[in-house]
Design a protein around this motif. Structure first.
Motif: not given
Length: 461
Positions: A346-356
């Motif tokens: 949608g209008d949301s952008v996420y980042q892949l994060d090894d710490e999460v």
């Protein structure tokens, strides 16, 4: 007391054999997990939200240090990581972005509108972004090679290409033109997708692929090879992986590779371990798969909404393992920028994060299930007395004792860390063959390193 240990899970999900006859390192389920280079099984990284974009844009493409989006009007993103570009759509509403790349320093974009039409755009200094040459086919499948743009022809029986160095000119005599792919096809003549393999252009139909040598000089373009009985209907699933080209066919994931010694091209059924899962996913008429290869993790990923098929690949560690990810949101676009992976929903952008280890705060379940194993003593009744585990983190463990009953598992036990120094964990069940299920559900990292089962034989041989 006899015991048996399992510490290698390097082959990932493999459903080609029944649960009772599969090898111990070929898993029945591997959800939200992947095989590490140490041949352990780890919980996948999570995603954290980095932006809620202003409404009206589509796509996500990395260029010039920015994550680029596209809109039918002038939109300015508040987050400086993102840059929006206006496309001249003649009042039409954008539905999707099928392709974007840099050509001669400017963005070349293939856009789909809500009315189903496709339009190519070139964002140079011209007054209008649309590519209006009548010979530009205005189709979804597109690729840049040898200073030309290539696109599947309108009827799919040709692949057209632009003038060298000029993405707007698809008519120039002795420079722009077409490849007669339909004339050379052995099977379906309709080209669906384009890819790049060892500096050659690959033209995919539904059931065959053609390998073309392409060149800035049209007279030097020639059909190099044909690969029969393999192809794709999904133009956004083609990706380069470790020198091969991977794609989603109608029956599963496949690749085209050069056969050693003979220098011939052949298809490889790299996705055969999960063909049954993929065919089930493709039965949804609304499925719109898109694939990418992320160098940061060494994985080929195909997203079908929020369901991801993930192929972890490493020649050095000898890993070739499939698993499944289930996200809290569907993926609509993917981009890699400054060695970070971003996905748009949608209008949301996420980042892949090894710490999460959550999807923007939402926990997800990691599940690993081994096949049923008879401990090399088939048909002999056995009494499981206990187990030990070697975990990094905590997980629920249960033992399956009847391959004919998918619910026949012992009650789950929550286990943490390395239990070997403290003595075995008492778990009792009786059967001739056994499975192990490991389930993690928290917001913390987890890795499965090994499991040991202790048992006694109740029958004599």
């Amino acid at each position: 007391m006899p015991s048996i240990s399992f510490s290698r899970f390097d082959l990932g999900v493999d459903l080609r054999k029944g649960a009772s006859v599969s090898d111990a390192n070929r898993l029945r389920q591997m959800k939200n997990a992947y095989v590490t280079t140490g041949l352990a099984t780890a919980k996948r990284p999570g995603f954290r939200k980095v932006a809620d974009l202003e409404p009206g844009t589509k796509g996500l493409f990395s260029a010039n240090g920015k994550l680029n989006t596209f809109a039918a009007s002038n939109i300015t993103h508040a987050n400086s990581l993102f840059q929006s570009h206006k496309l001249d759509t003649d009042g039409k509403t954008l539905k999707d972005i099928w392709y974007a790349d840099i050509f001669n320093g400017y963005l070349y974009v293939v856009a789909e509108y809500t009315d189903g039409t496709i339009q190519h755009h070139y964002l140079d200094s011209s007054d209008n972004t649309k590519v209006t040459d009548s010979n530009c086919p205005q189709t979804k499948a597109c690729v840049k090679m040898q200073s030309k743009m290539f696109a599947v022809g309108k009827d799919g029986d040709t692949v057209r290409y632009s003038k060298t160095g000029d993405a707007r000119n698809w008519t120039e005599s002795d420079d722009a033109g077409f490849l007669p792919t339909g004339l050379n096809a052995r099977g379906d003549k309709t080209a669906n997708a384009l890819g790049i393999y060892k500096k050659n252009l690959v033209v995919f139909a539904k059931d065959n692929a053609q390998i073309w040598t392409v060149d800035p000089d049209p007279t030097a373009m020639v059909l190099e090879d044909l690969v029969e009985n393999v192809g794709t209907s999904y133009p956004r699933t083609v990706a380069n992986v470790g020198g091969d080209i991977y794609f989603l066919g109608d029956y599963g994931f496949r690749s085209i590779t050069t056969l050693q010694y003979t220098n011939n091209l052949a298809d490889v059924d790299v996705g055969s371990p999960i063909d049954s899962l993929v065919r089930q996913a493709l039965s949804d008429p609304n499925v719109n798969p898109r694939s990418f290869y992320f160098y940061g993790t060494g994985q080929y990923v195909c997203a079908m909404g929020n369901h991801l098929f993930v192929y972890s690949f490493s020649r050095t560690a000898k890993i070739a393992a499939w698993s499944e990810y289930f996200l809290a949101f569907p993926i609509e676009a993917v981009a890699e920028n400054n060695q970070r992976l971003y996905v748009r929903s949608g209008d949301s952008v996420y980042q892949l994060d090894d710490e999460v280890k959550t999807d923007n705060g939402q926990q997800y379940e990691m599940l690993v299930e081994l096949p049923y194993m008879d401990f090399k003593k088939p048909g002999i009744l056995k009494h499981i007395r206990g187990m030990d585990v070697v975990f990094d983190g905590s997980a629920y463990v249960s033992i399956g004792y009847n391959a004919n009953d998918p619910d026949a598992f012992t009650p789950e036990l929550l286990v943490s860390g390395n239990t070997r120094p403290g003595g075995l964990i008492p778990v009792e069940c009786i059967g001739t063959e056994f499975s192990v299920r490991v389930r993690n559900y928290d917001a913390k990292p987890f890795q499965l390193n090994g499991i040991t089962l202790y048992y006694e034989l109740l029958d004599t041989i």
